[in-house]
Design a protein around this motif. Structure first.
Motif, short mmCIF file in Angstrom:
data_model
loop_
_atom_site.label_atom_id
_atom_site.label_comp_id
_atom_site.label_asym_id
_atom_site.label_seq_id
_atom_site.Cartn_x
_atom_site.Cartn_y
_atom_site.Cartn_z
N GLY A 189 0.64 -1.28 0.02
CA GLY A 189 0.04 -0.05 0.13
C GLY A 189 0.83 1.20 0.04
N TRP A 190 0.02 2.24 0.54
CA TRP A 190 0.88 3.71 0.34
C TRP A 190 0.49 4.51 1.66
CZ3 TRP A 190 3.91 4.53 -3.94
CH2 TRP A 190 3.68 3.63 -4.98
N VAL A 244 -2.64 6.07 3.34
CA VAL A 244 -3.52 6.46 2.20
C VAL A 244 -4.57 5.10 1.75
CG1 VAL A 244 -3.54 7.16 -0.08
CG2 VAL A 244 -1.94 8.05 1.54
N ALA A 245 -3.76 4.14 1.25
CA ALA A 245 -4.60 3.03 0.99
C ALA A 245 -3.57 1.96 1.28
CB ALA A 245 -4.86 3.20 -0.63
N LEU A 246 -4.35 0.83 1.64
CA LEU A 246 -3.76 -0.49 1.69
C LEU A 246 -4.63 -1.66 0.96
CD1 LEU A 246 -2.90 -0.18 5.60
CD2 LEU A 246 -1.45 0.02 3.63
N TYR A 304 5.07 10.39 -1.11
CA TYR A 304 4.31 9.03 -1.11
C TYR A 304 5.16 7.94 -0.74
CZ TYR A 304 -0.09 11.50 -2.10
OH TYR A 304 -1.35 12.46 -1.98
N TYR A 305 5.16 7.22 0.04
CA TYR A 305 5.80 6.02 0.40
C TYR A 305 5.10 4.69 0.29
CZ TYR A 305 8.83 9.54 2.76
OH TYR A 305 9.70 10.39 3.08
N THR A 311 8.26 9.09 -3.20
CA THR A 311 8.17 9.93 -4.46
C THR A 311 7.25 11.14 -4.05
OG1 THR A 311 7.41 9.58 -6.65
CG2 THR A 311 6.21 8.48 -5.22
N GLN A 312 7.64 12.32 -4.69
CA GLN A 312 7.04 13.39 -4.32
C GLN A 312 5.85 13.52 -5.36
OE1 GLN A 312 7.65 16.01 -2.05
NE2 GLN A 312 5.80 16.86 -2.73
#
Length: 119
Positions: free
Chosen positions: A31-32, A44-46, A89-90, A113-114
């Protein structure tokens, strides 16, 4: 396990971006997360390897997480982006070892990432 993320960038309000993250081996959850300047990192989301998904309330209806298990890759389609989505964002992944006395979870993180959304 190493995670390699890509797809960030600069976009105007209302625009779209797609993030990708490839794991070097098999993982369980993917996820993120994101972290905006001066704020804590937030989910954010998994998505699990069986396809169960959870989203942060702030992105529901705008973001879609998916994965390709054959490629050990997770995606984040981000639509209708807003300035408040601006963050690093990771990519995240975990490996779970289900033992007789409990579950051991090992977490892995990508390099970040940006994503910048201009108003």
């Amino acid at each position: 396990v190493q995670l390699q993320a890509s797809g960030g960038g600069l976009v105007q309000t209302g625009g779209s971006l797609r993030l990708s993250c490839a794991a070097s081996g098999s993982v369980n959850g993917m996820g993120w997360y994101r972290q905006a300047p001066g704020k804590e990192r937030e989910m954010v989301a998994l998505i699990s390897n069986s396809g169960s998904i959870i989203y942060a309330e702030s992105v529901k209806g705008r973001f879609t997480v998916s994965r390709d298990n054959a490629k050990n890759t997770v995606y984040l389609q981000m639509n209708n982006l807003k300035p408040e989505d601006t963050a690093v964002y990771y990519c995240h992944a975990d490996i779970r070892d289900y033992g007789d006395y409990g579950t051991e979870i090992t977490d892995y993180w990508g390099q970040g990432t940006q994503v910048t959304v201009s108003s």
